[in-house]
Motif scaffolding. Sequence first.
Motif, PDB file in Angstrom:
ATOM      1  N   HIS A  11       0.812  -1.219   0.000  1.00  0.00           N
ATOM      2  CA  HIS A  11       0.000   0.000   0.000  1.00  0.00           C
ATOM      3  C   HIS A  11       0.845   1.269   0.000  1.00  0.00           C
ATOM      4  O   HIS A  11       0.505   2.245  -0.676  1.00  0.00           O
ATOM      5  N   ALA A  12       1.933   1.270   0.780  1.00  0.00           N
ATOM      6  CA  ALA A  12       2.664   2.525   0.983  1.00  0.00           C
ATOM      7  C   ALA A  12       3.988   2.276   1.691  1.00  0.00           C
ATOM      8  O   ALA A  12       4.332   1.153   2.057  1.00  0.00           O
ATOM      9  N   VAL A  13       4.715   3.389   1.882  1.00  0.00           N
ATOM     10  CA  VAL A  13       5.924   3.420   2.716  1.00  0.00           C
ATOM     11  C   VAL A  13       5.656   4.373   3.869  1.00  0.00           C
ATOM     12  O   VAL A  13       5.156   5.483   3.655  1.00  0.00           O
ATOM     13  N   ALA A  14       5.978   3.958   5.085  1.00  0.00           N
ATOM     14  CA  ALA A  14       5.905   4.847   6.240  1.00  0.00           C
ATOM     15  C   ALA A  14       7.322   5.169   6.700  1.00  0.00           C
ATOM     16  O   ALA A  14       8.152   4.276   6.846  1.00  0.00           O
ATOM     17  N   LEU A  15       7.586   6.453   6.910  1.00  0.00           N
ATOM     18  CA  LEU A  15       8.879   6.904   7.445  1.00  0.00           C
ATOM     19  C   LEU A  15       8.618   7.609   8.775  1.00  0.00           C
ATOM     20  O   LEU A  15       7.706   8.439   8.872  1.00  0.00           O
ATOM     21  N   ALA A  16       9.415   7.305   9.777  1.00  0.00           N
ATOM     22  CA  ALA A  16       9.286   7.974  11.074  1.00  0.00           C
ATOM     23  C   ALA A  16      10.667   8.233  11.646  1.00  0.00           C
ATOM     24  O   ALA A  16      11.566   7.394  11.515  1.00  0.00           O
ATOM     25  N   GLY A 356       2.111  -6.733   6.339  1.00  0.00           N
ATOM     26  CA  GLY A 356       1.821  -6.844   4.913  1.00  0.00           C
ATOM     27  C   GLY A 356       0.418  -6.414   4.528  1.00  0.00           C
ATOM     28  O   GLY A 356       0.183  -6.062   3.368  1.00  0.00           O
ATOM     29  N   VAL A 357      -0.527  -6.413   5.487  1.00  0.00           N
ATOM     30  CA  VAL A 357      -1.917  -6.050   5.164  1.00  0.00           C
ATOM     31  C   VAL A 357      -2.359  -4.773   5.868  1.00  0.00           C
ATOM     32  O   VAL A 357      -3.535  -4.394   5.782  1.00  0.00           O
ATOM     33  N   LEU A 358      -1.464  -4.092   6.565  1.00  0.00           N
ATOM     34  CA  LEU A 358      -1.856  -2.875   7.287  1.00  0.00           C
ATOM     35  C   LEU A 358      -2.255  -1.765   6.323  1.00  0.00           C
ATOM     36  O   LEU A 358      -1.574  -1.517   5.326  1.00  0.00           O
ATOM     37  N   PRO A 359      -3.361  -1.046   6.610  1.00  0.00           N
ATOM     38  CA  PRO A 359      -3.687   0.151   5.818  1.00  0.00           C
ATOM     39  C   PRO A 359      -2.723   1.282   6.147  1.00  0.00           C
ATOM     40  O   PRO A 359      -1.931   1.200   7.100  1.00  0.00           O
ATOM     41  N   LYS A 360      -2.791   2.351   5.397  1.00  0.00           N
ATOM     42  CA  LYS A 360      -1.804   3.425   5.512  1.00  0.00           C
ATOM     43  C   LYS A 360      -1.763   4.059   6.900  1.00  0.00           C
ATOM     44  O   LYS A 360      -0.672   4.331   7.431  1.00  0.00           O
ATOM     45  N   ASP A 361      -2.931   4.309   7.504  1.00  0.00           N
ATOM     46  CA  ASP A 361      -2.926   4.969   8.808  1.00  0.00           C
ATOM     47  C   ASP A 361      -2.309   4.084   9.892  1.00  0.00           C
ATOM     48  O   ASP A 361      -1.581   4.562  10.772  1.00  0.00           O
ATOM     49  N   GLU A 385      19.841  10.660  26.679  1.00  0.00           N
ATOM     50  CA  GLU A 385      18.627  10.660  25.852  1.00  0.00           C
ATOM     51  C   GLU A 385      18.965  11.122  24.436  1.00  0.00           C
ATOM     52  O   GLU A 385      18.604  12.218  24.008  1.00  0.00           O
ATOM     53  N   THR A 386      19.659  10.244  23.717  1.00  0.00           N
ATOM     54  CA  THR A 386      20.073  10.552  22.348  1.00  0.00           C
ATOM     55  C   THR A 386      18.966  10.298  21.339  1.00  0.00           C
ATOM     56  O   THR A 386      19.158  10.482  20.147  1.00  0.00           O
ATOM     57  N   VAL A 387      17.832   9.833  21.826  1.00  0.00           N
ATOM     58  CA  VAL A 387      16.625   9.719  21.003  1.00  0.00           C
ATOM     59  C   VAL A 387      15.527  10.450  21.733  1.00  0.00           C
ATOM     60  O   VAL A 387      15.302  10.220  22.918  1.00  0.00           O
ATOM     61  N   GLY A 388      14.835  11.359  21.055  1.00  0.00           N
ATOM     62  CA  GLY A 388      13.778  12.091  21.728  1.00  0.00           C
ATOM     63  C   GLY A 388      13.240  13.235  20.894  1.00  0.00           C
ATOM     64  O   GLY A 388      13.566  13.390  19.719  1.00  0.00           O
ATOM     65  N   GLY A 389      12.407  14.054  21.544  1.00  0.00           N
ATOM     66  CA  GLY A 389      11.767  15.155  20.841  1.00  0.00           C
ATOM     67  C   GLY A 389      10.569  14.687  20.041  1.00  0.00           C
ATOM     68  O   GLY A 389      10.214  13.500  20.046  1.00  0.00           O
ATOM     69  N   PRO A 390       9.905  15.606  19.342  1.00  0.00           N
ATOM     70  CA  PRO A 390       8.748  15.226  18.514  1.00  0.00           C
ATOM     71  C   PRO A 390       9.127  14.196  17.460  1.00  0.00           C
ATOM     72  O   PRO A 390      10.249  14.192  16.955  1.00  0.00           O
ATOM     73  N   ILE A 391       8.202  13.323  17.135  1.00  0.00           N
ATOM     74  CA  ILE A 391       8.426  12.308  16.100  1.00  0.00           C
ATOM     75  C   ILE A 391       7.702  12.729  14.830  1.00  0.00           C
ATOM     76  O   ILE A 391       6.488  12.946  14.836  1.00  0.00           O
ATOM     77  N   ASP A 392       8.456  12.886  13.763  1.00  0.00           N
ATOM     78  CA  ASP A 392       7.877  13.203  12.456  1.00  0.00           C
ATOM     79  C   ASP A 392       7.519  11.903  11.753  1.00  0.00           C
ATOM     80  O   ASP A 392       8.275  10.926  11.786  1.00  0.00           O
ATOM     81  N   VAL A 393       6.356  11.901  11.087  1.00  0.00           N
ATOM     82  CA  VAL A 393       5.877  10.707  10.391  1.00  0.00           C
ATOM     83  C   VAL A 393       5.348  11.110   9.024  1.00  0.00           C
ATOM     84  O   VAL A 393       4.624  12.108   8.897  1.00  0.00           O
ATOM     85  N   ALA A 394       5.719  10.348   8.006  1.00  0.00           N
ATOM     86  CA  ALA A 394       5.226  10.597   6.653  1.00  0.00           C
ATOM     87  C   ALA A 394       4.819   9.280   6.005  1.00  0.00           C
ATOM     88  O   ALA A 394       5.374   8.228   6.311  1.00  0.00           O
ATOM     89  N   ILE A 395       3.835   9.372   5.122  1.00  0.00           N
ATOM     90  CA  ILE A 395       3.390   8.222   4.329  1.00  0.00           C
ATOM     91  C   ILE A 395       3.588   8.562   2.853  1.00  0.00           C
ATOM     92  O   ILE A 395       3.251   9.673   2.406  1.00  0.00           O
ATOM     93  N   ILE A 396       4.126   7.614   2.106  1.00  0.00           N
ATOM     94  CA  ILE A 396       4.316   7.795   0.663  1.00  0.00           C
ATOM     95  C   ILE A 396       3.561   6.673  -0.047  1.00  0.00           C
ATOM     96  O   ILE A 396       3.824   5.495   0.206  1.00  0.00           O
TER      97      ILE A 396
END
Length: 420
Positions: A11-16, A356-361, A385-396
């Motif tokens: 369906h898509a690519v998710a990047l976070a 494999g069957v997850l919808p985009k959201d 805490e080398t990981v943190g802050g707001p998490i950006d998420v995009a769907i392609i």
Amino acid sequence: MTAEISILNKHAVALAADSAVTIGDGAKIFTSVHKIFCLSDHHPIGLMIYGGANFLGIPWETIIGAYRIKIGSRKFGTLREYGEHFLRFLATSPGLFPASQQNEQYRFLVKSYLYSLLQEIKSACDDLFSKKGKLSQAEIVAITAKIIDSHYSKWQSAPLIKSVSDAKFRVLRRKFRLYYRQQIKVFLGKLLLSVAQKNKIAFILASITYRRLFNTQYVSGIVIGGYGEKEYFSSIVDYEIETMLNNILKYKEDYSPIDHGNDAIIKAFAQKEMVGSFIEGVHPDFEQRSKRELKKITDSLPNDFTTSLTFGTILQKSKARKLFEKKVANLHTAYNQNMQQYKYRNFISKIVGIVGVLPKDELAMMAESLVNLTSFKRRISMDAETVGGPIDVAIISKNEGFVWIKRKSYYKQEINIKKI
């Protein structure tokens, strides 16, 4: 450091990605950095960066912005063609990366390598001194020779990077020959080095940029995900880029496509141990430690067994030991294979099957949750805490292209209507 993930299905690519960046040795951490970028409105393509925030002194955000202008509305048939075009842009942009800057970066790598080599020799000498209480000049010479030979063997066996011939490698050695001599004298001048050893070190210094051994300390990761014009399934390509000299990039590539036989891909970047724990059912560090400890125990069994024998000739004991070693090696291999199969059957396949069957959201929510898992682990541990802050998420996706699901902003939208 950072935590980033890409999840792909048909369906898509998710990047976070999180928003943390570490300055220096962790003395300062900022949590407002952008790591995901849309290529443009014309392409269903996204870019994600990890590792080094700069390349040859230029922020990746600036480089990607310049590339967006360069590519304009031009389109390519496959995702890998987009990646290759991006790499060509890096190698053919003298305004961003002049020859002087490339040479300066190379000199820095040479000095860094020689310094680390000197520290390794010093550490080995200190260890021997602490055990014996004294250290002779002959022992220092022997330690130095052993370490240099080890490094030389490693670099000599590494292949040259793509587009670099033996002739180009020799040209580089000649070009910087005097510089090598000067820096070897500066860093290693107090050691009794032979001409042959100095030549080996010079070979290594020329190999830093032209052979396929990478120093993760200086690597930047570029993940490109989405669809080419002729592609119906998504894919990602991960480039780990270390440096560039004479407009030749030193990088390695990992391509992961969705196709008819592959319904889902989950791939983490940078700090990925928590994602590995979630998907594989065991922490990667614990798994590796378990394998090492088991091997250490099993490797000692043949010797312990034959030593304890009170009968048989020396030849018979030797034969028994070899048979025992072979049997132990086979058992160890079988154990690892069985555990890998168990892990895949009971953990990996179940999660990948659902992905494999997850919808985009749901794809976007899973990507965000996995990054947040790493962030939460760092927050409740004694680690920085080398990981943190707001998490950006995009769907392609093929139809909608690049869509932001979550994105932080450094400016107030209500007073930037024109920008919006």
